[in-house]
Design a protein around this motif. Sequence first.
Motif, PDB file in Angstrom:
ATOM      1  N   LYS A  55       0.859  -1.176   0.000  1.00  0.00           N
ATOM      2  CA  LYS A  55       0.000   0.000   0.000  1.00  0.00           C
ATOM      3  C   LYS A  55       0.901   1.234   0.000  1.00  0.00           C
ATOM      4  N   GLY A  56       0.860   2.007  -1.030  1.00  0.00           N
ATOM      5  CA  GLY A  56       1.685   3.200  -1.100  1.00  0.00           C
ATOM      6  C   GLY A  56       2.363   3.282  -2.451  1.00  0.00           C
ATOM      7  N   GLU A  57       3.308   4.198  -2.531  1.00  0.00           N
ATOM      8  CA  GLU A  57       4.006   4.379  -3.794  1.00  0.00           C
ATOM      9  C   GLU A  57       5.504   4.338  -3.575  1.00  0.00           C
ATOM     10  N   LEU A  58       6.211   3.962  -4.611  1.00  0.00           N
ATOM     11  CA  LEU A  58       7.667   3.902  -4.563  1.00  0.00           C
ATOM     12  C   LEU A  58       8.200   5.302  -4.788  1.00  0.00           C
ATOM     13  N   ILE A  59       8.979   5.789  -3.835  1.00  0.00           N
ATOM     14  CA  ILE A  59       9.515   7.151  -3.938  1.00  0.00           C
ATOM     15  C   ILE A  59      10.955   7.118  -4.416  1.00  0.00           C
TER      16      ILE A  59
END
Length: 108
Positions: A55-59
């Motif tokens: 859950k989330g995004e790759l930064i």
Amino acid sequence: MDNYNFWADFLDTFQSSPDWIKALWLLIPPGFLLGLIAIVMRFSMASKQMNHTSKGELIYSIHRDAGNQLHIVRHIPLIDGNPALLMLDPPKANEHASQNAKPLAPPA
């Protein structure tokens, strides 16, 4: 002590114990085995049903090139000119930075 037999002593102790202790000795090992099987099956079913996407995004990601140089690659655009916070551990006291070490290259 040459004539001592562990199993004879164990079975004699078992035979002279009360009936409720004999019942416990006979019920606990299969109960343990059934409980262990239930836990393993529950774990395997839960791991199959688990959503493996994060859950989330790759930064950021770190890439090592052929020259053993590390590059930090940013996957999102700058927000108001400020980069996302990147927490780096400081070098330990026994680690010495190389004198000819180059700073990390910007993403290509």
